[in-house]
Design a protein around this motif. Structure first.
Motif, PDB file in Angstrom:
ATOM      1  N   PRO A  18       0.787  -1.591   0.018  1.00  0.00           N
ATOM      2  CA  PRO A  18       0.096  -0.298   0.285  1.00  0.00           C
ATOM      3  C   PRO A  18       0.844   1.193   0.288  1.00  0.00           C
ATOM      4  N   ASP A  19       2.146   1.457   0.646  1.00  0.00           N
ATOM      5  CA  ASP A  19       2.732   2.125   0.530  1.00  0.00           C
ATOM      6  C   ASP A  19       3.488   2.731  -0.858  1.00  0.00           C
ATOM      7  N   VAL A  20       3.769   1.693  -1.213  1.00  0.00           N
ATOM      8  CA  VAL A  20       3.923   1.923  -2.538  1.00  0.00           C
ATOM      9  C   VAL A  20       2.662   2.297  -3.409  1.00  0.00           C
ATOM     10  N   ASP A  64      -1.015   1.517 -17.499  1.00  0.00           N
ATOM     11  CA  ASP A  64       0.231   1.450 -17.693  1.00  0.00           C
ATOM     12  C   ASP A  64       0.344   3.073 -17.168  1.00  0.00           C
ATOM     13  N   ALA A  65      -0.567   3.822 -16.700  1.00  0.00           N
ATOM     14  CA  ALA A  65      -0.077   5.258 -15.790  1.00  0.00           C
ATOM     15  C   ALA A  65       0.598   4.286 -14.513  1.00  0.00           C
ATOM     16  N   PHE A  66       0.330   3.535 -14.082  1.00  0.00           N
ATOM     17  CA  PHE A  66       0.750   3.449 -12.355  1.00  0.00           C
ATOM     18  C   PHE A  66       2.146   2.771 -12.826  1.00  0.00           C
ATOM     19  N   ASP A  67       2.526   2.064 -14.188  1.00  0.00           N
ATOM     20  CA  ASP A  67       3.654   1.835 -14.237  1.00  0.00           C
ATOM     21  C   ASP A  67       4.637   2.817 -14.268  1.00  0.00           C
ATOM     22  N   LYS A  68       4.224   3.787 -15.279  1.00  0.00           N
ATOM     23  CA  LYS A  68       4.533   5.207 -15.629  1.00  0.00           C
ATOM     24  C   LYS A  68       5.330   5.591 -13.778  1.00  0.00           C
ATOM     25  N   GLY A  69       4.554   6.094 -13.639  1.00  0.00           N
ATOM     26  CA  GLY A  69       4.473   6.537 -11.959  1.00  0.00           C
ATOM     27  C   GLY A  69       5.456   5.031 -10.608  1.00  0.00           C
ATOM     28  N   LEU A  70       5.459   4.175 -11.097  1.00  0.00           N
ATOM     29  CA  LEU A  70       6.805   2.986 -10.656  1.00  0.00           C
ATOM     30  C   LEU A  70       7.293   3.343 -10.739  1.00  0.00           C
ATOM     31  N   ALA A  71       7.801   3.754 -12.583  1.00  0.00           N
ATOM     32  CA  ALA A  71       9.473   3.266 -13.049  1.00  0.00           C
ATOM     33  C   ALA A  71       9.709   4.691 -12.474  1.00  0.00           C
ATOM     34  N   GLU A  72       8.981   6.202 -11.798  1.00  0.00           N
ATOM     35  CA  GLU A  72       9.640   6.937 -11.516  1.00  0.00           C
ATOM     36  C   GLU A  72      10.051   7.028  -9.858  1.00  0.00           C
ATOM     37  N   LEU A  73       9.141   6.316  -9.282  1.00  0.00           N
ATOM     38  CA  LEU A  73       9.554   6.103  -7.709  1.00  0.00           C
ATOM     39  C   LEU A  73      10.562   4.908  -8.301  1.00  0.00           C
ATOM     40  N   LYS A  74      11.171   4.244  -9.326  1.00  0.00           N
ATOM     41  CA  LYS A  74      12.188   3.173  -9.094  1.00  0.00           C
ATOM     42  C   LYS A  74      12.842   4.473  -9.628  1.00  0.00           C
ATOM     43  N   GLU A  81      12.940   6.840  -4.494  1.00  0.00           N
ATOM     44  CA  GLU A  81      12.125   7.293  -3.489  1.00  0.00           C
ATOM     45  C   GLU A  81      11.305   4.837  -3.454  1.00  0.00           C
ATOM     46  N   PHE A  82      10.796   3.929  -4.143  1.00  0.00           N
ATOM     47  CA  PHE A  82      10.935   3.277  -4.140  1.00  0.00           C
ATOM     48  C   PHE A  82      11.354   1.879  -3.501  1.00  0.00           C
ATOM     49  N   ALA A  83      13.199   2.882  -3.499  1.00  0.00           N
ATOM     50  CA  ALA A  83      13.879   1.703  -2.505  1.00  0.00           C
ATOM     51  C   ALA A  83      13.235   2.480  -0.702  1.00  0.00           C
ATOM     52  N   ALA A  84      13.193   3.407  -0.777  1.00  0.00           N
ATOM     53  CA  ALA A  84      13.068   3.959   0.265  1.00  0.00           C
ATOM     54  C   ALA A  84      11.703   3.618   1.398  1.00  0.00           C
ATOM     55  N   LEU A  85      11.089   3.365   0.261  1.00  0.00           N
ATOM     56  CA  LEU A  85       9.968   2.922   0.494  1.00  0.00           C
ATOM     57  C   LEU A  85       9.349   1.082   1.720  1.00  0.00           C
ATOM     58  N   ALA A 110      14.674  -3.342  -3.362  1.00  0.00           N
ATOM     59  CA  ALA A 110      14.706  -3.234  -4.727  1.00  0.00           C
ATOM     60  C   ALA A 110      15.453  -3.193  -5.856  1.00  0.00           C
ATOM     61  N   ALA A 111      16.141  -3.372  -5.275  1.00  0.00           N
ATOM     62  CA  ALA A 111      16.686  -4.810  -6.712  1.00  0.00           C
ATOM     63  C   ALA A 111      16.464  -5.710  -7.464  1.00  0.00           C
TER      64      ALA A 111
END
Length: 285
Positions: free
Chosen positions: A67-69, A243-253, A257-261, A269-270
Protein backbone atom coordinates in the motif's frame (compact mmCIF):
# COMPACT_ATOMS: atom_id res chain seq x y z
CA UNK A 1 -32.02 -6.90 -57.53
CA UNK A 2 -29.94 -3.72 -57.52
CA UNK A 3 -31.98 -2.45 -54.59
CA UNK A 4 -31.27 -5.63 -52.65
CA UNK A 5 -27.51 -5.33 -53.34
CA UNK A 6 -27.58 -1.70 -52.21
CA UNK A 7 -29.34 -2.59 -48.97
CA UNK A 8 -26.86 -5.40 -48.34
CA UNK A 9 -23.90 -3.08 -48.88
CA UNK A 10 -25.42 -0.53 -46.51
CA UNK A 11 -25.88 -3.20 -43.87
CA UNK A 12 -22.26 -4.34 -44.17
CA UNK A 13 -21.05 -0.73 -44.06
CA UNK A 14 -23.18 -0.08 -40.98
CA UNK A 15 -21.66 -3.05 -39.14
CA UNK A 16 -18.14 -1.94 -40.08
CA UNK A 17 -18.74 1.63 -38.92
CA UNK A 18 -20.21 0.36 -35.64
CA UNK A 19 -17.19 -1.88 -35.12
CA UNK A 20 -14.78 0.99 -35.73
CA UNK A 21 -16.71 3.20 -33.36
CA UNK A 22 -16.59 0.56 -30.61
CA UNK A 23 -12.86 0.06 -31.13
CA UNK A 24 -12.16 3.78 -31.02
CA UNK A 25 -14.10 4.27 -27.79
CA UNK A 26 -12.38 1.40 -25.91
CA UNK A 27 -9.16 3.33 -25.11
CA UNK A 28 -11.22 6.37 -24.17
CA UNK A 29 -13.32 4.28 -21.77
CA UNK A 30 -10.16 2.85 -20.21
CA UNK A 31 -8.69 6.33 -19.84
CA UNK A 32 -11.94 7.42 -18.22
CA UNK A 33 -11.20 5.01 -15.34
CA UNK A 34 -8.22 7.12 -14.31
CA UNK A 35 -10.16 10.35 -14.72
CA UNK A 36 -13.01 8.99 -12.63
CA UNK A 37 -10.63 7.99 -9.84
CA UNK A 38 -9.01 11.43 -9.95
CA UNK A 39 -12.39 13.10 -9.72
CA UNK A 40 -13.37 10.83 -6.82
CA UNK A 41 -10.02 11.43 -5.13
CA UNK A 42 -9.69 7.87 -3.86
CA UNK A 43 -9.03 4.33 -5.09
CA UNK A 44 -10.35 1.10 -3.61
CA UNK A 45 -7.55 -1.42 -3.14
CA UNK A 46 -7.78 -5.05 -2.00
CA UNK A 47 -5.36 -5.99 0.77
CA UNK A 48 -4.70 -9.23 2.61
CA UNK A 49 -3.92 -7.73 6.04
CA UNK A 50 -0.63 -9.68 6.04
CA UNK A 51 2.30 -7.62 7.37
CA UNK A 52 4.74 -6.53 6.07
CA UNK A 53 2.93 -6.66 2.70
CA UNK A 54 -0.25 -5.03 3.96
CA UNK A 55 -1.66 -4.08 7.34
CA UNK A 56 -5.01 -2.60 8.30
CA UNK A 57 -4.61 -0.67 11.55
CA UNK A 58 -7.24 -0.28 14.24
CA UNK A 59 -8.04 3.27 13.12
CA UNK A 60 -8.88 2.05 9.61
CA UNK A 61 -5.69 3.30 7.94
CA UNK A 62 -3.66 0.95 5.79
CA UNK A 63 0.10 0.53 5.73
CA UNK A 64 2.64 -2.06 4.59
CA UNK A 65 5.06 -2.11 1.69
CA UNK A 66 2.48 -2.73 -1.04
CA UNK A 67 0.00 0.00 0.00
CA UNK A 68 2.85 2.45 0.67
CA UNK A 69 4.09 2.04 -2.90
CA UNK A 70 0.56 2.18 -4.28
CA UNK A 71 -0.21 5.32 -2.30
CA UNK A 72 2.91 7.05 -3.64
CA UNK A 73 2.14 6.07 -7.23
CA UNK A 74 -1.51 7.05 -7.08
CA UNK A 75 -0.57 10.43 -5.60
CA UNK A 76 1.58 10.97 -8.68
CA UNK A 77 -1.55 10.25 -10.71
CA UNK A 78 -3.58 12.82 -8.76
CA UNK A 79 -5.39 10.38 -6.46
CA UNK A 80 -4.84 11.17 -2.79
CA UNK A 81 -6.53 8.43 -0.80
CA UNK A 82 -6.50 4.63 -0.59
CA UNK A 83 -9.69 2.84 0.48
CA UNK A 84 -8.60 -0.60 1.78
CA UNK A 85 -10.82 -3.64 1.29
CA UNK A 86 -9.63 -6.71 3.22
CA UNK A 87 -9.97 -9.84 1.10
CA UNK A 88 -8.84 -13.47 1.11
CA UNK A 89 -6.32 -14.10 -1.64
CA UNK A 90 -8.59 -16.52 -3.47
CA UNK A 91 -11.29 -13.84 -3.69
CA UNK A 92 -9.09 -11.00 -4.91
CA UNK A 93 -9.16 -11.63 -8.65
CA UNK A 94 -12.91 -12.44 -8.75
CA UNK A 95 -13.54 -9.30 -6.69
CA UNK A 96 -11.43 -7.23 -9.07
CA UNK A 97 -13.28 -8.66 -12.06
CA UNK A 98 -16.60 -7.92 -10.39
CA UNK A 99 -15.61 -4.29 -9.74
CA UNK A 100 -15.62 -4.53 -5.95
CA UNK A 101 -12.27 -2.72 -5.94
CA UNK A 102 -10.13 -0.84 -8.44
CA UNK A 103 -6.80 -2.57 -7.83
CA UNK A 104 -5.14 -5.31 -5.80
CA UNK A 105 -2.07 -4.22 -3.83
CA UNK A 106 -1.54 -7.20 -1.55
CA UNK A 107 1.46 -9.34 -2.43
CA UNK A 108 -0.51 -11.20 -5.12
CA UNK A 109 2.39 -12.93 -6.90
CA UNK A 110 2.54 -12.98 -10.69
CA UNK A 111 1.88 -16.34 -12.32
CA UNK A 112 0.89 -17.04 -15.95
CA UNK A 113 -2.66 -18.03 -15.00
CA UNK A 114 -3.13 -14.85 -12.98
CA UNK A 115 -1.50 -12.78 -15.73
CA UNK A 116 -4.19 -14.07 -18.09
CA UNK A 117 -6.91 -12.92 -15.69
CA UNK A 118 -5.68 -9.45 -14.67
CA UNK A 119 -3.49 -6.61 -15.93
CA UNK A 120 -0.40 -6.56 -13.70
CA UNK A 121 1.93 -3.62 -13.20
CA UNK A 122 5.69 -4.08 -13.34
CA UNK A 123 7.13 -5.88 -10.26
CA UNK A 124 6.83 -4.26 -6.86
CA UNK A 125 7.71 -6.77 -4.10
CA UNK A 126 9.78 -9.95 -4.40
CA UNK A 127 9.99 -12.78 -1.87
CA UNK A 128 10.43 -16.53 -1.31
CA UNK A 129 8.40 -19.05 0.71
CA UNK A 130 8.98 -19.97 4.36
CA UNK A 131 7.66 -22.37 7.01
CA UNK A 132 6.72 -21.63 10.60
CA UNK A 133 7.07 -24.75 12.76
CA UNK A 134 7.18 -25.56 16.45
CA UNK A 135 10.51 -25.08 18.19
CA UNK A 136 12.89 -27.87 17.23
CA UNK A 137 10.90 -28.73 14.11
CA UNK A 138 9.81 -32.10 15.60
CA UNK A 139 8.81 -33.64 12.26
CA UNK A 140 11.82 -32.31 10.35
CA UNK A 141 9.73 -30.50 7.74
CA UNK A 142 11.95 -28.35 5.53
CA UNK A 143 10.37 -28.66 2.06
CA UNK A 144 6.89 -29.11 0.61
CA UNK A 145 7.98 -32.58 -0.51
CA UNK A 146 8.98 -33.49 3.03
CA UNK A 147 5.40 -32.75 4.10
CA UNK A 148 4.09 -34.95 1.30
CA UNK A 149 6.49 -37.76 2.28
CA UNK A 150 5.42 -37.62 5.91
CA UNK A 151 2.71 -40.03 7.01
CA UNK A 152 0.57 -37.43 8.74
CA UNK A 153 2.08 -33.92 8.57
CA UNK A 154 -0.39 -31.12 7.89
CA UNK A 155 0.27 -27.68 6.42
CA UNK A 156 -1.76 -24.50 6.80
CA UNK A 157 -1.86 -22.02 3.93
CA UNK A 158 -4.02 -19.17 2.60
CA UNK A 159 -6.87 -20.40 0.40
CA UNK A 160 -6.10 -19.87 -3.27
CA UNK A 161 -2.55 -18.74 -2.52
CA UNK A 162 0.84 -19.85 -3.82
CA UNK A 163 1.60 -21.91 -0.72
CA UNK A 164 -1.56 -24.01 -1.09
CA UNK A 165 -0.72 -24.71 -4.73
CA UNK A 166 2.91 -25.61 -4.00
CA UNK A 167 1.84 -28.06 -1.30
CA UNK A 168 -0.66 -29.79 -3.58
CA UNK A 169 1.81 -29.91 -6.48
CA UNK A 170 4.42 -31.49 -4.18
CA UNK A 171 1.97 -34.32 -3.51
CA UNK A 172 0.54 -33.31 -0.14
CA UNK A 173 -2.97 -34.84 -0.02
CA UNK A 174 -5.82 -32.33 -0.11
CA UNK A 175 -6.95 -33.59 3.31
CA UNK A 176 -3.62 -32.49 4.82
CA UNK A 177 -3.63 -29.00 3.28
CA UNK A 178 -5.60 -26.81 5.65
CA UNK A 179 -6.94 -23.48 4.42
CA UNK A 180 -6.15 -20.76 6.97
CA UNK A 181 -8.03 -17.43 6.76
CA UNK A 182 -5.36 -15.12 8.23
CA UNK A 183 -1.86 -15.17 9.79
CA UNK A 184 -3.01 -14.98 13.43
CA UNK A 185 -5.25 -18.00 12.86
CA UNK A 186 -2.30 -19.84 11.35
CA UNK A 187 -0.12 -19.13 14.38
CA UNK A 188 -2.88 -20.21 16.77
CA UNK A 189 -3.49 -23.44 14.85
CA UNK A 190 0.23 -24.22 14.88
CA UNK A 191 0.56 -23.56 18.60
CA UNK A 192 -2.48 -25.73 19.32
CA UNK A 193 -1.09 -28.60 17.22
CA UNK A 194 -3.89 -28.44 14.64
CA UNK A 195 -1.28 -28.01 11.88
CA UNK A 196 2.42 -28.92 11.78
CA UNK A 197 3.54 -26.18 9.40
CA UNK A 198 2.21 -22.77 8.50
CA UNK A 199 3.50 -21.43 5.20
CA UNK A 200 3.69 -17.84 3.98
CA UNK A 201 6.34 -15.73 2.25
CA UNK A 202 9.56 -15.20 4.22
CA UNK A 203 8.82 -11.68 5.36
CA UNK A 204 5.30 -12.49 6.51
CA UNK A 205 6.49 -15.53 8.45
CA UNK A 206 9.28 -13.50 10.08
CA UNK A 207 6.79 -10.85 11.12
CA UNK A 208 4.48 -13.49 12.58
CA UNK A 209 7.34 -15.26 14.37
CA UNK A 210 8.24 -12.04 16.19
CA UNK A 211 4.77 -12.01 17.71
CA UNK A 212 4.92 -15.67 18.71
CA UNK A 213 7.86 -15.71 21.10
CA UNK A 214 10.15 -18.69 21.68
CA UNK A 215 7.77 -21.52 20.91
CA UNK A 216 8.24 -21.48 17.13
CA UNK A 217 11.01 -21.28 14.57
CA UNK A 218 11.31 -20.26 10.94
CA UNK A 219 12.49 -22.44 8.05
CA UNK A 220 13.50 -20.12 5.20
CA UNK A 221 13.72 -20.10 2.32
CA UNK A 222 11.91 -23.33 1.50
CA UNK A 223 14.26 -25.09 -0.91
CA UNK A 224 11.66 -26.46 -3.31
CA UNK A 225 9.80 -23.19 -3.78
CA UNK A 226 10.41 -20.42 -6.32
CA UNK A 227 11.25 -16.80 -5.69
CA UNK A 228 8.29 -14.73 -6.79
CA UNK A 229 7.29 -11.10 -7.27
CA UNK A 230 3.99 -9.32 -7.04
CA UNK A 231 2.67 -6.26 -8.82
CA UNK A 232 -0.40 -4.09 -8.56
CA UNK A 233 -3.23 -5.89 -10.35
CA UNK A 234 -5.98 -4.20 -12.35
CA UNK A 235 -8.97 -5.47 -14.28
CA UNK A 236 -7.94 -6.98 -17.61
CA UNK A 237 -9.60 -4.19 -19.61
CA UNK A 238 -7.95 -1.43 -17.54
CA UNK A 239 -4.57 -1.46 -19.29
CA UNK A 240 -4.56 2.34 -19.62
CA UNK A 241 -4.89 2.66 -15.85
CA UNK A 242 -2.22 0.00 -15.40
CA UNK A 243 0.10 1.80 -17.85
CA UNK A 244 -0.34 5.05 -15.94
CA UNK A 245 0.52 3.21 -12.73
CA UNK A 246 3.61 1.72 -14.41
CA UNK A 247 4.80 5.17 -15.40
CA UNK A 248 4.50 6.45 -11.84
CA UNK A 249 6.16 3.28 -10.50
CA UNK A 250 9.11 3.72 -12.89
CA UNK A 251 9.58 7.27 -11.64
CA UNK A 252 9.66 6.01 -8.04
CA UNK A 253 12.27 3.40 -8.93
CA UNK A 254 14.46 5.86 -10.79
CA UNK A 255 14.34 8.49 -8.04
CA UNK A 256 15.26 6.12 -5.22
CA UNK A 257 11.95 6.70 -3.46
CA UNK A 258 10.91 3.11 -4.24
CA UNK A 259 13.87 1.70 -2.29
CA UNK A 260 13.21 4.12 0.56
CA UNK A 261 9.62 2.88 0.79
CA UNK A 262 10.13 -0.90 0.68
CA UNK A 263 13.55 -1.60 2.13
CA UNK A 264 12.59 -0.66 5.72
CA UNK A 265 10.08 -3.53 5.48
CA UNK A 266 12.89 -5.91 4.47
CA UNK A 267 12.20 -6.09 0.73
CA UNK A 268 14.88 -5.68 -1.93
CA UNK A 269 14.37 -2.88 -4.43
CA UNK A 270 17.14 -4.34 -6.59
CA UNK A 271 15.30 -7.67 -6.89
CA UNK A 272 12.16 -5.96 -8.20
CA UNK A 273 14.17 -3.83 -10.62
CA UNK A 274 16.11 -6.77 -12.09
CA UNK A 275 13.07 -8.61 -13.39
CA UNK A 276 9.94 -7.70 -15.35
CA UNK A 277 6.27 -8.45 -15.75
CA UNK A 278 6.99 -10.11 -19.10
CA UNK A 279 9.48 -12.52 -17.56
CA UNK A 280 7.41 -13.36 -14.51
CA UNK A 281 4.22 -13.88 -16.50
CA UNK A 282 5.96 -16.30 -18.87
CA UNK A 283 7.69 -18.38 -16.16
CA UNK A 284 6.04 -21.85 -16.02
CA UNK A 285 4.24 -22.58 -12.78
Amino acid sequence: MNRLISLSRRAVLGVAVAGLAAASTAPAMAQDALEQLKEKGSVRVAIGNEPPYTELKSDGTVSGAAPDVARAVFKKLGIENLEPVVSEYGAMIPGLQAGRFDAVTAGLFMKPQRCNAVAYSEPVLCDAEAFLVKKGNPKGLTTFKSIADSADATIGAPGGGTEERLALEAGVPRSRVIVVPDPQSGLTMLEQGRIDVYSLPVLSINSLAKKAGDGVEVIAPVEDSPIACDGAAFAKDQTALRDAFDKGLAELKESGEFAALIEPYGFSAAAAMKTSREKLCSTPE
